[in-house]
Design a protein around this motif. Structure first.
Motif, PDB file in Angstrom:
ATOM      1  N   ARG A  60       5.425 -16.223   4.039  1.00 55.55           N
ATOM      2  CA  ARG A  60       5.081 -14.795   4.048  1.00 55.55           C
ATOM      3  C   ARG A  60       5.338 -14.153   2.690  1.00 55.55           C
ATOM      4  NH1 ARG A  60       7.848  -9.496   6.756  1.00 55.55           N
ATOM      5  NH2 ARG A  60       6.262  -8.058   5.950  1.00 55.55           N
ATOM      6  N   ALA A  63       2.427 -13.914   0.563  1.00 54.23           N
ATOM      7  CA  ALA A  63       1.571 -12.777   0.916  1.00 54.23           C
ATOM      8  C   ALA A  63       2.133 -11.482   0.338  1.00 54.23           C
ATOM      9  CB  ALA A  63       1.452 -12.676   2.443  1.00 54.23           C
ATOM     10  N   SER A  64       3.446 -11.342   0.413  1.00 50.66           N
ATOM     11  CA  SER A  64       4.077 -10.101  -0.065  1.00 50.66           C
ATOM     12  C   SER A  64       3.858  -9.913  -1.563  1.00 50.66           C
ATOM     13  CB  SER A  64       5.572 -10.122   0.260  1.00 50.66           C
ATOM     14  OG  SER A  64       5.785 -10.339   1.650  1.00 50.66           O
ATOM     15  N   ARG A  67       0.376  -8.709  -2.199  1.00 51.35           N
ATOM     16  CA  ARG A  67       0.270  -7.274  -1.926  1.00 51.35           C
ATOM     17  C   ARG A  67       0.884  -6.442  -3.054  1.00 51.35           C
ATOM     18  NH1 ARG A  67       3.130  -3.486   2.318  1.00 51.35           N
ATOM     19  NH2 ARG A  67       1.535  -1.880   2.564  1.00 51.35           N
ATOM     20  N   PHE A  70      -1.728  -5.882  -5.682  1.00 50.26           N
ATOM     21  CA  PHE A  70      -2.676  -4.825  -5.280  1.00 50.26           C
ATOM     22  C   PHE A  70      -2.053  -3.444  -5.501  1.00 50.26           C
ATOM     23  CE2 PHE A  70      -3.990  -2.497  -1.156  1.00 50.26           C
ATOM     24  CZ  PHE A  70      -5.064  -1.848  -1.737  1.00 50.26           C
ATOM     25  N   SER A 102       8.315  -1.211   3.268  1.00 52.19           N
ATOM     26  CA  SER A 102       7.140  -2.014   3.560  1.00 52.19           C
ATOM     27  C   SER A 102       6.899  -3.081   2.498  1.00 52.19           C
ATOM     28  CB  SER A 102       5.949  -1.053   3.661  1.00 52.19           C
ATOM     29  OG  SER A 102       4.745  -1.747   3.739  1.00 52.19           O
ATOM     30  N   GLY A 169      -4.172   3.903   3.606  1.00 54.03           N
ATOM     31  CA  GLY A 169      -3.209   3.630   4.682  1.00 54.03           C
ATOM     32  C   GLY A 169      -3.873   2.970   5.878  1.00 54.03           C
ATOM     33  N   GLN A 177     -11.738   4.156   2.840  1.00 57.29           N
ATOM     34  CA  GLN A 177     -11.397   2.908   2.130  1.00 57.29           C
ATOM     35  C   GLN A 177     -12.409   2.643   1.006  1.00 57.29           C
ATOM     36  OE1 GLN A 177      -9.930  -0.505   4.652  1.00 57.29           O
ATOM     37  NE2 GLN A 177     -10.624   0.828   6.317  1.00 57.29           N
ATOM     38  N   ALA A 197      -7.442 -10.489   2.086  1.00 55.98           N
ATOM     39  CA  ALA A 197      -6.037 -10.838   1.828  1.00 55.98           C
ATOM     40  C   ALA A 197      -5.217 -10.729   3.104  1.00 55.98           C
ATOM     41  CB  ALA A 197      -5.444  -9.940   0.750  1.00 55.98           C
ATOM     42  N   HIS A 198      -5.690  -9.911   4.053  1.00 57.07           N
ATOM     43  CA  HIS A 198      -4.988  -9.780   5.330  1.00 57.07           C
ATOM     44  C   HIS A 198      -5.146 -11.029   6.196  1.00 57.07           C
ATOM     45  CE1 HIS A 198      -4.655  -5.071   5.188  1.00 57.07           C
ATOM     46  NE2 HIS A 198      -4.006  -5.664   4.204  1.00 57.07           N
ATOM     47  N   GLY A 201       0.129 -12.797   5.953  1.00 52.74           N
ATOM     48  CA  GLY A 201       1.119 -11.726   5.959  1.00 52.74           C
ATOM     49  C   GLY A 201       1.262 -11.029   7.299  1.00 52.74           C
ATOM     50  N   ARG A 202       2.142 -10.052   7.299  1.00 59.02           N
ATOM     51  CA  ARG A 202       2.548  -9.375   8.534  1.00 59.02           C
ATOM     52  C   ARG A 202       2.514  -7.864   8.342  1.00 59.02           C
ATOM     53  NH1 ARG A 202       2.735 -14.210   8.594  1.00 59.02           N
ATOM     54  NH2 ARG A 202       4.079 -15.604   9.793  1.00 59.02           N
ATOM     55  N   ALA A 203       2.412  -7.161   9.453  1.00 59.31           N
ATOM     56  CA  ALA A 203       2.521  -5.701   9.416  1.00 59.31           C
ATOM     57  C   ALA A 203       3.534  -5.246  10.464  1.00 59.31           C
ATOM     58  CB  ALA A 203       1.170  -5.059   9.672  1.00 59.31           C
ATOM     59  N   ARG A 204       4.122  -4.077  10.196  1.00 61.27           N
ATOM     60  CA  ARG A 204       5.104  -3.505  11.125  1.00 61.27           C
ATOM     61  C   ARG A 204       4.412  -2.694  12.208  1.00 61.27           C
ATOM     62  NH1 ARG A 204       7.853   0.374   7.533  1.00 61.27           N
ATOM     63  NH2 ARG A 204       5.685   0.399   6.883  1.00 61.27           N
ATOM     64  N   THR A 207       2.558   0.569  11.925  1.00 64.53           N
ATOM     65  CA  THR A 207       1.241   0.641  11.289  1.00 64.53           C
ATOM     66  C   THR A 207       0.093   0.329  12.262  1.00 64.53           C
ATOM     67  OG1 THR A 207       1.205  -1.680  10.549  1.00 64.53           O
ATOM     68  CG2 THR A 207       2.238  -0.089   9.066  1.00 64.53           C
ATOM     69  N   SER A 270      -7.535   0.309  10.088  1.00 62.20           N
ATOM     70  CA  SER A 270      -8.308   0.164   8.843  1.00 62.20           C
ATOM     71  C   SER A 270      -9.017  -1.194   8.783  1.00 62.20           C
ATOM     72  CB  SER A 270      -7.388   0.333   7.626  1.00 62.20           C
ATOM     73  OG  SER A 270      -6.302  -0.574   7.676  1.00 62.20           O
TER      74      SER A 270
HETATM   75  C1  HEM Z   1      -8.480  -2.060   2.200  1.00 63.84           C
HETATM   76  C2  HEM Z   1      -7.455  -1.265   2.332  1.00 63.84           C
HETATM   77  C3  HEM Z   1      -6.065  -1.764   2.713  1.00 63.84           C
HETATM   78  C4  HEM Z   1      -5.244  -1.162   3.592  1.00 63.84           C
HETATM   79  C5  HEM Z   1      -5.509   0.126   4.365  1.00 63.84           C
HETATM   80  C6  HEM Z   1      -4.052  -1.967   3.679  1.00 63.84           C
HETATM   81  C7  HEM Z   1      -2.944  -1.668   4.449  1.00 63.84           C
HETATM   82  C8  HEM Z   1      -1.907  -2.528   4.714  1.00 63.84           C
HETATM   83  C9  HEM Z   1      -0.824  -2.263   5.630  1.00 63.84           C
HETATM   84  C10 HEM Z   1      -0.624  -0.964   6.413  1.00 63.84           C
HETATM   85  C11 HEM Z   1      -0.030  -3.368   5.664  1.00 63.84           C
HETATM   86  C12 HEM Z   1       1.234  -3.560   6.505  1.00 63.84           C
HETATM   87  C13 HEM Z   1       2.384  -2.826   5.851  1.00 63.84           C
HETATM   88  C14 HEM Z   1       3.640  -2.764   6.673  1.00 63.84           C
HETATM   89  O1  HEM Z   1       3.660  -3.039   7.863  1.00 63.84           O
HETATM   90  O2  HEM Z   1       4.660  -2.406   6.114  1.00 63.84           O
HETATM   91  C15 HEM Z   1      -0.603  -4.338   4.755  1.00 63.84           C
HETATM   92  C16 HEM Z   1      -0.099  -5.591   4.510  1.00 63.84           C
HETATM   93  C17 HEM Z   1      -0.618  -6.462   3.589  1.00 63.84           C
HETATM   94  N1  HEM Z   1      -1.638  -6.191   2.697  1.00 63.84           N
HETATM   95 FE1  HEM Z   1      -2.919  -4.651   2.804  1.00 63.84          FE
HETATM   96  N2  HEM Z   1      -4.188  -3.047   2.857  1.00 63.84           N
HETATM   97  C18 HEM Z   1      -5.401  -2.965   2.238  1.00 63.84           C
HETATM   98  C19 HEM Z   1      -5.882  -3.835   1.276  1.00 63.84           C
HETATM   99  C20 HEM Z   1      -5.200  -4.925   0.779  1.00 63.84           C
HETATM  100  C21 HEM Z   1      -5.569  -5.671  -0.397  1.00 63.84           C
HETATM  101  C22 HEM Z   1      -6.750  -5.350  -1.294  1.00 63.84           C
HETATM  102  C23 HEM Z   1      -4.640  -6.667  -0.529  1.00 63.84           C
HETATM  103  C24 HEM Z   1      -4.547  -7.727  -1.599  1.00 63.84           C
HETATM  104  C25 HEM Z   1      -5.524  -8.139  -2.355  1.00 63.84           C
HETATM  105  C26 HEM Z   1      -3.717  -6.546   0.575  1.00 63.84           C
HETATM  106  C27 HEM Z   1      -2.687  -7.416   0.849  1.00 63.84           C
HETATM  107  C28 HEM Z   1      -1.826  -7.291   1.916  1.00 63.84           C
HETATM  108  C29 HEM Z   1      -0.916  -8.348   2.339  1.00 63.84           C
HETATM  109  C30 HEM Z   1      -0.870  -9.755   1.777  1.00 63.84           C
HETATM  110  C31 HEM Z   1      -0.142  -7.820   3.386  1.00 63.84           C
HETATM  111  C32 HEM Z   1       1.001  -8.517   4.128  1.00 63.84           C
HETATM  112  C33 HEM Z   1       2.271  -8.346   3.305  1.00 63.84           C
HETATM  113  C34 HEM Z   1       3.505  -8.979   3.879  1.00 63.84           C
HETATM  114  O3  HEM Z   1       3.482  -9.698   4.867  1.00 63.84           O
HETATM  115  O4  HEM Z   1       4.576  -8.693   3.288  1.00 63.84           O
HETATM  116  N3  HEM Z   1      -4.063  -5.451   1.324  1.00 63.84           N
HETATM  117  N4  HEM Z   1      -1.739  -3.785   4.186  1.00 63.84           N
END
Ligand code: HEM
Ligand SMILES: *[C@@H]1O[C@H](CO)[C@@H](O)[C@H](O)[C@H]1NC(C)=O
Length: 326
Positions: A60, A63-64, A67, A70, A102, A169, A177, A197-198, A201-204, A207, A270
């Motif tokens: 994970r 993934a972090s 992020r 980004f 986060s 968000g 977006q 990229a999603h 990784g994980r989300a809370r 969200t 989203s």
């Molecule tokens: C398109 C709009 C995007 C939105 C609205 C968004 C939103 C989010 C949210 C809300 C989370 C969870 C945060 C949490 O629970 O604390 C997340 C996780 C993540 N996002 Fe995005 N994201 C977007 C685009 C991207 C992009 C462009 C990347 C990388 C290129 C990315 C990479 C990640 C990764 C890898 C995670 C997981 C992180 C982890 O497990 O620590 N996201 N994102």
């Protein structure tokens, strides 16, 4: 093997085996693949082995780190600003709404930086380390690889306000977006690829609580019911419990995210917005059916995103400690 890994992973692995050639007309001419050839020739293997250790210990965190890149690039360009801690006269981006509680992976970046400093003292920026570590994390998790242009510098300042304004968000509509990415010169296709990229990784819970507790019509009912176990409707209950953004293969950088969207199994509102009868539906289906196309587009879009520059006049340096200006 075959029982654990669906066929789609093999096709992506085949694509990933090739180095994807990426060209980016109009991208920052100042960045160069040869930037550290003389000053730190061993840089790339050092970063790769350091991040490989991180990913082996906890996938994970790969993934972090992705992020983090980004969230760095979308706030005044890729300048390492996201890594700065609060200090007198400096309000960290870490406490911005999309980041607080986060963002993670800061210790991993520190560990990579320490190895780079040991090899090449005061030479390589934190922003470049983040660009390389993100590329390596993606490939170590089974995704594509690409050539990273280097020569970014680290900002001496951060902008919490810009982090709040520029980062979309989990409740964002498709239109909003698209607007956030267009503001950075990124197309709809870039955006949908980057959202892939999603696949890791994980989300809370906080969200996706609304989405899985009746707030969204276009959610897979079986999926929503499963998620309600760890993320019930009541605010404050299980707020920080985690769910994978790609339910099937959360630690593999494949195209599973897009297959999930087509089954209304996007975790965030989203996410599902990319497949909800709008302009990105067709591309989501293509990526779901063609792992190689996703891998190519993702690599290309990462190069574009990685070329976002700080505004002219931003004071910059090569930071020694990624958490504070020199
Ligand atoms: C398109 C709009 C995007 C939105 C609205 C968004 C939103 C989010 C949210 C809300 C989370 C969870 C945060 C949490 O629970 O604390 C997340 C996780 C993540 N996002 Fe995005 N994201 C977007 C685009 C991207 C992009 C462009 C990347 C990388 C290129 C990315 C990479 C990640 C990764 C890898 C995670 C997981 C992180 C982890 O497990 O620590 N996201 N994102
Ligand atoms: C809901 O998810 C299941 C897999 O868990 C899938 O078989 C089904 O087709 C999905 N439903 C919709 C409406 O996509």
């Amino acid at each position: 093997m075959a029982a654990i890994f669906p066929a789609r992973i093999f096709s992506l692995a085949a694509a990933a085996a090739l180095l994807i050639a990426v060209s980016c007309p109009g991208c920052d001419a100042a960045l160069s693949t040869k930037y550290y050839d003389k000053t730190c020739p061993g840089l790339q293997p050092v970063v790769r082995s350091a991040i490989a250790q991180v990913v082996a210990a906890d996938p994970r965190t790969g993934a972090s780190v992705l992020r983090l890149f980004f969230h760095d690039c979308f706030v005044n360009g890729c300048d390492g600003s996201v890594l700065l801690d609060d200090a007198p006269g400096l309000t960290a981006e870490k406490a911005a709404g999309p980041n607080l509680g986060s963002l993670r992976g800061f210790e991993a970046v520190d560990a990579v930086k320490a190895r780079v400093e040991a090899a090449c003292k005061a030479t390589v920026s934190c922003a470049d380390i983040l660009a390389l570590a993100s590329r390596d994390a993606v490939s170590l998790l089974g995704g594509p690889t690409w050539t990273v242009k280097l020569g970014r510098k680290d900002a001496r300042t951060a902008s919490q306000a810009a982090a709040n304004a520029n980062l979309p968000g989990p409740g964002a509509s498709l239109a909003s977006q698209l607007a956030s990415f267009a503001a950075k010169g990124l197309s709809a296709r870039d955006m949908t690829a980057l959202a892939g990229a999603h696949t890791v990784g994980r989300a809370r819970c906080q969200t996706f609580r609304g989405r899985v507790n009746g707030g969204d019509a276009n959610v897979n009912a079986t999926f929503a019911t499963q998620l309600q176990q760890g993320c019930p409707a009541a605010n404050g209950v299980g707020d920080s419990s985690l769910a994978p953004l790609d339910a099937e293969t959360p630690d593999v950088f494949d195209n599973g995210y897009f297959l999930g969207l087509a089954q209304q199994r996007g975790l965030l509102h989203s996410d599902q917005e990319l497949f909800s009868g709008g302009s990105q539906d067709a591309l989501v289906r293509k990526y779901g059916g063609n792992a190689g196309m996703f891998a190519n587009d993702f690599a290309r879009a990462m190069v574009k995103m990685g070329s976002l520059e700080p505004a002219a006049g931003t004071p910059v340096e090569v930071r020694i400690n990624c958490r504070k200006p020199n």
